[in-house]
Write a protein that holds these residues in place. Sequence first.
Motif, PDB file in Angstrom:
ATOM      1  N   LEU A  44     -36.040 102.545  71.276  1.00 16.62           N
ATOM      2  CA  LEU A  44     -35.635 101.147  71.169  1.00 16.62           C
ATOM      3  C   LEU A  44     -34.581 101.023  70.080  1.00 16.62           C
ATOM      4  N   LYS A  45     -33.380 100.671  70.478  1.00 15.69           N
ATOM      5  CA  LYS A  45     -32.273 100.504  69.540  1.00 15.69           C
ATOM      6  C   LYS A  45     -32.060  99.002  69.337  1.00 15.69           C
ATOM      7  N   VAL A  46     -32.318  98.525  68.108  1.00 14.09           N
ATOM      8  CA  VAL A  46     -32.243  97.101  67.801  1.00 14.09           C
ATOM      9  C   VAL A  46     -30.987  96.827  66.978  1.00 14.09           C
ATOM     10  N   THR A  58     -28.997 105.581  77.492  1.00 11.72           N
ATOM     11  CA  THR A  58     -29.289 104.149  77.629  1.00 11.72           C
ATOM     12  C   THR A  58     -29.627 103.807  79.073  1.00 11.72           C
ATOM     13  N   LYS A  59     -30.714 103.066  79.250  1.00 12.53           N
ATOM     14  CA  LYS A  59     -31.161 102.630  80.574  1.00 12.53           C
ATOM     15  C   LYS A  59     -31.159 101.108  80.730  1.00 12.53           C
ATOM     16  N   VAL A  60     -31.357 100.388  79.616  1.00  9.38           N
ATOM     17  CA  VAL A  60     -31.576  98.936  79.696  1.00  9.38           C
ATOM     18  C   VAL A  60     -30.787  98.224  78.604  1.00  9.38           C
ATOM     19  N   GLU A  75     -33.565 104.989  76.665  1.00  6.07           N
ATOM     20  CA  GLU A  75     -33.138 104.120  75.573  1.00  6.07           C
ATOM     21  C   GLU A  75     -32.953 102.680  76.050  1.00  6.07           C
ATOM     22  N   VAL A  76     -33.470 101.758  75.252  1.00  5.96           N
ATOM     23  CA  VAL A  76     -33.297 100.315  75.472  1.00  5.96           C
ATOM     24  C   VAL A  76     -32.501  99.756  74.302  1.00  5.96           C
ATOM     25  N   THR A 109     -30.372  95.164  83.435  1.00  2.00           N
ATOM     26  CA  THR A 109     -30.248  94.033  82.521  1.00  2.00           C
ATOM     27  C   THR A 109     -31.511  93.168  82.574  1.00  2.00           C
ATOM     28  N   VAL A 110     -32.082  92.938  81.389  1.00  2.00           N
ATOM     29  CA  VAL A 110     -33.266  92.090  81.233  1.00  2.00           C
ATOM     30  C   VAL A 110     -32.883  90.959  80.289  1.00  2.00           C
TER      31      VAL A 110
END
Length: 441
Positions: free
Chosen positions: A148-150, A176-178, A122-123, A208-209
């Motif tokens: 992808l969670k927006v 969650t990974k990112v 999950e991002v 973190t990106v």
Amino acid sequence: MDPPVARPPADRHTGNGAPTRNLRDASWESIREIFALDPTTIHLNTGTVGAMPYEVLDTVDRVTRHWTGGLMDVYRPAMFTEYRAAIGRAYGVDEDEMVICHNATEGVARVIHGLDLHAGDEVISTSHECYSVLSNFNLLRNRHGIVLKVLTMPSGYDVRADEIVEMFERAITPRTKVLAFAAITLFTGTMMPIRRLCELAHRHGLITVIDGALLPGMLDCDMRALGADFITCSGSKFQCGPLGTGLIYIRNKVIPEANPLPLPTFWPLISTWYPMKGSPPPRTRTRVASCNIGDYLQSAGSANLARGAGLAKACEIWDEIGRDRIERYIMSLADYARTRLIEAFGEAAMYSPGADPRLRSPLIAFNPFRNPEDAWNIKKFIAFESRLAHEHRIWTRWTEFDVPGSPHQHYAARICTHLFNTREEIDRTVKIMVRLADDMA
């Protein structure tokens, strides 16, 4: 790096050929003269693209001519080793953690597709990210099955940093990974609570990106101290380098006071340095780098040596002026612009935060129209921006974004303050905007 590329001209000149004074002590009026700006325009759209200093233009031309038609090795200079070291020092990082790329969009793609993500991972990101961030994560969703969670960011004058941190924290799950977010959001100009979000990621063991397209040239920041794993940047926005330049910061050693987590697995795409057999050294778990990951990303065949030299020159000019001095001026001018806009249109018209000083940035988004329903009338905002440009020579931008609880996407006018702007320009712009908005009512 070959001397003709790495060494600047002996004298600094403005556009009219006259040498400037010492830039650290120079007035802002004289600093404005070093930029290739049309004096008949007001440039308030640095969030899209900056204005290059004359010396940057000269550097691009000189280096282009030097390398054209020569029988020289272009691959060694394309590593930009000296430039990466100098730019890295300005941002508190080392040469092995800094990469000069073609723009922020390319940097974002190379980072996102280099992450070791798999089906079900999950991002968490927001709907206020640049299109290049969400499109690349969506590509991973379609290709590899990531989740992808927006999140929809809050907007408005009264937004607080705690709201944003709590929004991200509520969204984190065991999958969650990112965490991926902009340092300064493109659409509303929200200065994200970067360090707090990175510390949240540290507590949960997340990568973190950061889309830091607007960071270079705006803030006097220590990228390592922010605590992120990856930061991608534009070289042509607030840093005022050539179009088609960008930066990537990639964490390459474990410094606990900055980020105590192990280095994430990363696949350096588009790399001629990556071994043809076997694997690179395992990533370090200490303060000492096990390899130069920056070289892996920088080595991508030939490069545009002129644009790389131009970006390095722009960064050098910023260092001479003083990045701390530039940040103070930009932020002070933004506070002035915010006050004038509120006087003209009211706090309720502001989409950019103002009550919490931690969230303020030089990008200010607002609705100039009195009718609240005009906030989702894209034709009006396109016409507003067009008339400012064509009738008054004022360069701004309209933006679009989601608002919590609204069935409509909202639109806003956006201005950006930078070191070549003045209070007089702000005053003139606000007066014209008021007249124009009334005329379009």
